[in-house]
Design a protein around this motif. Structure first.
Motif, PDB file in Angstrom:
ATOM      1  N   THR A 142       1.469  -1.017   0.181  1.00 19.29           N
ATOM      2  CA  THR A 142       0.286   0.632  -0.436  1.00 19.29           C
ATOM      3  C   THR A 142       0.684   1.362  -0.298  1.00 19.29           C
ATOM      4  OG1 THR A 142      -1.844  -0.902   1.212  1.00 19.29           O
ATOM      5  CG2 THR A 142      -2.353   1.421   1.052  1.00 19.29           C
ATOM      6  N   ILE A 143       1.401   1.088   0.911  1.00 15.45           N
ATOM      7  CA  ILE A 143       2.575   1.974   0.794  1.00 15.45           C
ATOM      8  C   ILE A 143       3.842   2.453  -0.352  1.00 15.45           C
ATOM      9  CG2 ILE A 143       5.048   3.319   2.236  1.00 15.45           C
ATOM     10  CD1 ILE A 143       3.950   1.228   4.341  1.00 15.45           C
ATOM     11  N   SER A 144       4.091   1.678  -1.260  1.00 10.97           N
ATOM     12  CA  SER A 144       4.543   1.515  -2.245  1.00 10.97           C
ATOM     13  C   SER A 144       3.331   1.850  -3.680  1.00 10.97           C
ATOM     14  CB  SER A 144       5.391   0.629  -3.115  1.00 10.97           C
ATOM     15  OG  SER A 144       6.021   0.272  -2.119  1.00 10.97           O
ATOM     16  N   ARG A 145       2.477   1.749  -3.260  1.00 15.42           N
ATOM     17  CA  ARG A 145       1.181   2.176  -3.988  1.00 15.42           C
ATOM     18  C   ARG A 145       0.898   2.923  -4.434  1.00 15.42           C
ATOM     19  NH1 ARG A 145      -3.871   2.848  -5.708  1.00 15.42           N
ATOM     20  NH2 ARG A 145      -4.385   2.781  -7.233  1.00 15.42           N
ATOM     21  N   VAL A 146       0.899   3.710  -2.809  1.00 11.55           N
ATOM     22  CA  VAL A 146       0.457   6.185  -2.920  1.00 11.55           C
ATOM     23  C   VAL A 146       1.981   6.275  -3.550  1.00 11.55           C
ATOM     24  CG1 VAL A 146       0.279   7.145  -0.943  1.00 11.55           C
ATOM     25  CG2 VAL A 146      -0.956   5.192  -0.878  1.00 11.55           C
ATOM     26  N   LYS A 147       2.919   6.288  -2.632  1.00 14.12           N
ATOM     27  CA  LYS A 147       4.880   6.363  -3.350  1.00 14.12           C
ATOM     28  C   LYS A 147       4.107   6.530  -4.590  1.00 14.12           C
ATOM     29  CE  LYS A 147       9.110   7.083  -2.639  1.00 14.12           C
ATOM     30  NZ  LYS A 147      10.829   6.395  -1.911  1.00 14.12           N
ATOM     31  N   ARG A 148       3.722   5.211  -5.826  1.00 18.31           N
ATOM     32  CA  ARG A 148       3.816   6.135  -7.286  1.00 18.31           C
ATOM     33  C   ARG A 148       2.572   6.997  -7.590  1.00 18.31           C
ATOM     34  NH1 ARG A 148       3.771   0.669  -8.088  1.00 18.31           N
ATOM     35  NH2 ARG A 148       2.016   0.507  -7.603  1.00 18.31           N
ATOM     36  N   CYS A 149       1.950   6.890  -6.485  1.00 18.02           N
ATOM     37  CA  CYS A 149       0.730   8.046  -6.898  1.00 18.02           C
ATOM     38  C   CYS A 149       1.618   9.118  -6.914  1.00 18.02           C
ATOM     39  CB  CYS A 149      -0.543   7.857  -6.303  1.00 18.02           C
ATOM     40  SG  CYS A 149      -1.629   6.511  -6.730  1.00 18.02           S
ATOM     41  N   LEU A 150       2.272   9.258  -5.744  1.00 21.10           N
ATOM     42  CA  LEU A 150       2.900  10.594  -5.432  1.00 21.10           C
ATOM     43  C   LEU A 150       3.521  11.581  -7.017  1.00 21.10           C
ATOM     44  CD1 LEU A 150       3.334  10.378  -1.748  1.00 21.10           C
ATOM     45  CD2 LEU A 150       1.806  12.273  -2.972  1.00 21.10           C
ATOM     46  N   ASN A 151       4.695  10.436  -6.682  1.00 19.93           N
ATOM     47  CA  ASN A 151       5.460  10.272  -8.412  1.00 19.93           C
ATOM     48  C   ASN A 151       4.922  10.803  -9.373  1.00 19.93           C
ATOM     49  OD1 ASN A 151       7.558  10.618  -5.910  1.00 19.93           O
ATOM     50  ND2 ASN A 151       8.209   8.366  -5.623  1.00 19.93           N
ATOM     51  N   TYR A 152       4.268   9.674  -9.907  1.00 24.63           N
ATOM     52  CA  TYR A 152       3.886   9.360 -11.224  1.00 24.63           C
ATOM     53  C   TYR A 152       2.622   9.558 -11.604  1.00 24.63           C
ATOM     54  CZ  TYR A 152       8.838   7.749 -11.291  1.00 24.63           C
ATOM     55  OH  TYR A 152       9.717   7.331 -10.576  1.00 24.63           O
ATOM     56  N   GLY A 153       1.804   9.990 -10.210  1.00 24.63           N
ATOM     57  CA  GLY A 153       0.160  10.089 -10.973  1.00 24.63           C
ATOM     58  C   GLY A 153      -0.259  11.100 -11.496  1.00 24.63           C
ATOM     59  N   ASN A 154      -1.810  11.932 -10.710  1.00 24.80           N
ATOM     60  CA  ASN A 154      -2.327  12.840 -10.782  1.00 24.80           C
ATOM     61  C   ASN A 154      -2.139  14.138  -9.831  1.00 24.80           C
ATOM     62  OD1 ASN A 154      -3.935  11.809 -13.517  1.00 24.80           O
ATOM     63  ND2 ASN A 154      -4.463  10.961 -11.881  1.00 24.80           N
ATOM     64  N   ASP A 155      -1.202  14.146  -9.161  1.00 23.05           N
ATOM     65  CA  ASP A 155      -1.297  15.206  -8.225  1.00 23.05           C
ATOM     66  C   ASP A 155      -1.768  15.300  -6.871  1.00 23.05           C
ATOM     67  OD1 ASP A 155       1.690  15.177  -8.987  1.00 23.05           O
ATOM     68  OD2 ASP A 155       0.928  16.850 -10.688  1.00 23.05           O
ATOM     69  N   SER A 156      -3.030  14.897  -7.157  1.00 20.33           N
ATOM     70  CA  SER A 156      -4.125  14.740  -6.738  1.00 20.33           C
ATOM     71  C   SER A 156      -4.052  14.709  -5.240  1.00 20.33           C
ATOM     72  CB  SER A 156      -5.291  14.129  -6.852  1.00 20.33           C
ATOM     73  OG  SER A 156      -5.215  12.564  -6.644  1.00 20.33           O
ATOM     74  N   TYR A 157      -3.091  13.556  -4.083  1.00 14.13           N
ATOM     75  CA  TYR A 157      -2.699  13.534  -3.271  1.00 14.13           C
ATOM     76  C   TYR A 157      -2.001  14.835  -2.422  1.00 14.13           C
ATOM     77  CZ  TYR A 157      -3.257   8.533  -2.323  1.00 14.13           C
ATOM     78  OH  TYR A 157      -3.527   7.192  -1.862  1.00 14.13           O
ATOM     79  N   GLN A 158      -1.091  15.013  -3.407  1.00 15.06           N
ATOM     80  CA  GLN A 158      -0.525  16.849  -3.261  1.00 15.06           C
ATOM     81  C   GLN A 158      -1.538  18.001  -3.104  1.00 15.06           C
ATOM     82  OE1 GLN A 158       2.952  16.676  -3.204  1.00 15.06           O
ATOM     83  NE2 GLN A 158       3.200  18.466  -1.989  1.00 15.06           N
ATOM     84  N   MET A 159      -2.355  18.069  -4.250  1.00 16.48           N
ATOM     85  CA  MET A 159      -3.584  18.669  -3.963  1.00 16.48           C
ATOM     86  C   MET A 159      -4.540  18.906  -2.705  1.00 16.48           C
ATOM     87  SD  MET A 159      -6.826  19.053  -6.553  1.00 16.48           S
ATOM     88  CE  MET A 159      -7.649  17.973  -5.941  1.00 16.48           C
ATOM     89  N   VAL A 160      -5.045  18.496  -2.632  1.00 20.11           N
ATOM     90  CA  VAL A 160      -5.993  17.746  -1.733  1.00 20.11           C
ATOM     91  C   VAL A 160      -4.690  17.914  -0.366  1.00 20.11           C
ATOM     92  CG1 VAL A 160      -7.508  17.051  -2.202  1.00 20.11           C
ATOM     93  CG2 VAL A 160      -5.674  15.141  -0.925  1.00 20.11           C
ATOM     94  N   LEU A 161      -3.696  18.054   0.641  1.00 19.64           N
ATOM     95  CA  LEU A 161      -3.396  17.055   1.152  1.00 19.64           C
ATOM     96  C   LEU A 161      -2.720  19.361   1.004  1.00 19.64           C
ATOM     97  CD1 LEU A 161      -0.914  14.550   1.174  1.00 19.64           C
ATOM     98  CD2 LEU A 161      -3.046  14.931   3.191  1.00 19.64           C
ATOM     99  N   ASP A 162      -1.844  20.049   0.509  1.00 21.12           N
ATOM    100  CA  ASP A 162      -2.255  21.073   0.530  1.00 21.12           C
ATOM    101  C   ASP A 162      -2.770  21.645   0.574  1.00 21.12           C
ATOM    102  OD1 ASP A 162       1.249  21.036  -0.805  1.00 21.12           O
ATOM    103  OD2 ASP A 162       0.145  21.492  -2.830  1.00 21.12           O
ATOM    104  N   ARG A 163      -4.039  21.910   0.173  1.00 22.97           N
ATOM    105  CA  ARG A 163      -5.625  22.595   0.597  1.00 22.97           C
ATOM    106  C   ARG A 163      -6.129  22.266   1.964  1.00 22.97           C
ATOM    107  NH1 ARG A 163      -9.330  21.192  -4.598  1.00 22.97           N
ATOM    108  NH2 ARG A 163      -7.973  22.595  -5.812  1.00 22.97           N
ATOM    109  N   ILE A 164      -5.706  20.652   2.682  1.00 25.79           N
ATOM    110  CA  ILE A 164      -5.880  20.159   4.393  1.00 25.79           C
ATOM    111  C   ILE A 164      -5.056  21.301   5.303  1.00 25.79           C
ATOM    112  CG2 ILE A 164      -5.861  18.691   6.137  1.00 25.79           C
ATOM    113  CD1 ILE A 164      -7.000  16.611   3.814  1.00 25.79           C
TER     114      ILE A 164
END
Length: 110
Positions: A72-94
């Motif tokens: 799970t950690i690896s999958r989330v890290k892959r999304c952070l590095n190569y995904g749609n930047d949505s984690y970054q977006m929502v965490l920045d907003r929070i």
């Protein structure tokens, strides 16, 4: 995007329903009806893993604190590095919202 395979009227309706929620309490009620406890826990865990990865926590620390598997950690890290930047977006907003709330509390206590 992986989700493009699901794109359509039904998924649009789900997203519109989520966007219509106005309070945390409404979210609790809606997601309680919509999801199982395990599904909610899995989504919560992934967001927390993303936050911790963003704060440079180690896999071991994340696994210990959240109970997330290394997969799970690896999958989330892959999304952070190569995904749609949505984690970054929502965490920045929070974080921005929390900073604003903290400033407002400090201003009102002075």
């Amino acid at each position: 995007m992986q989700i493009d395979k699901l794109r359509g009227k039904a998924l649009d309706q789900l997203f519109e329903a989520i966007l219509s929620l106005e309070t945390i309490e409404e979210c609790y009620r809606f997601f309680d009806d919509l999801c199982t406890v395990n599904e909610i826990q899995a989504m919560t865990q992934r967001l927390e893993v993303a936050r911790m990865l963003r704060n440079d926590k180690t896999y071991h620390a994340i696994e210990t604190e959240t109970g997330a598997s290394t997969a799970t950690i690896s999958r989330v890290k892959r999304c952070l590095n190569y995904g749609n930047d949505s984690y970054q977006m929502v965490l920045d907003r929070i974080e921005k919202k929390h900073r604003q709330e903290n400033r407002a509390e400090e201003d009102s206590s002075e």
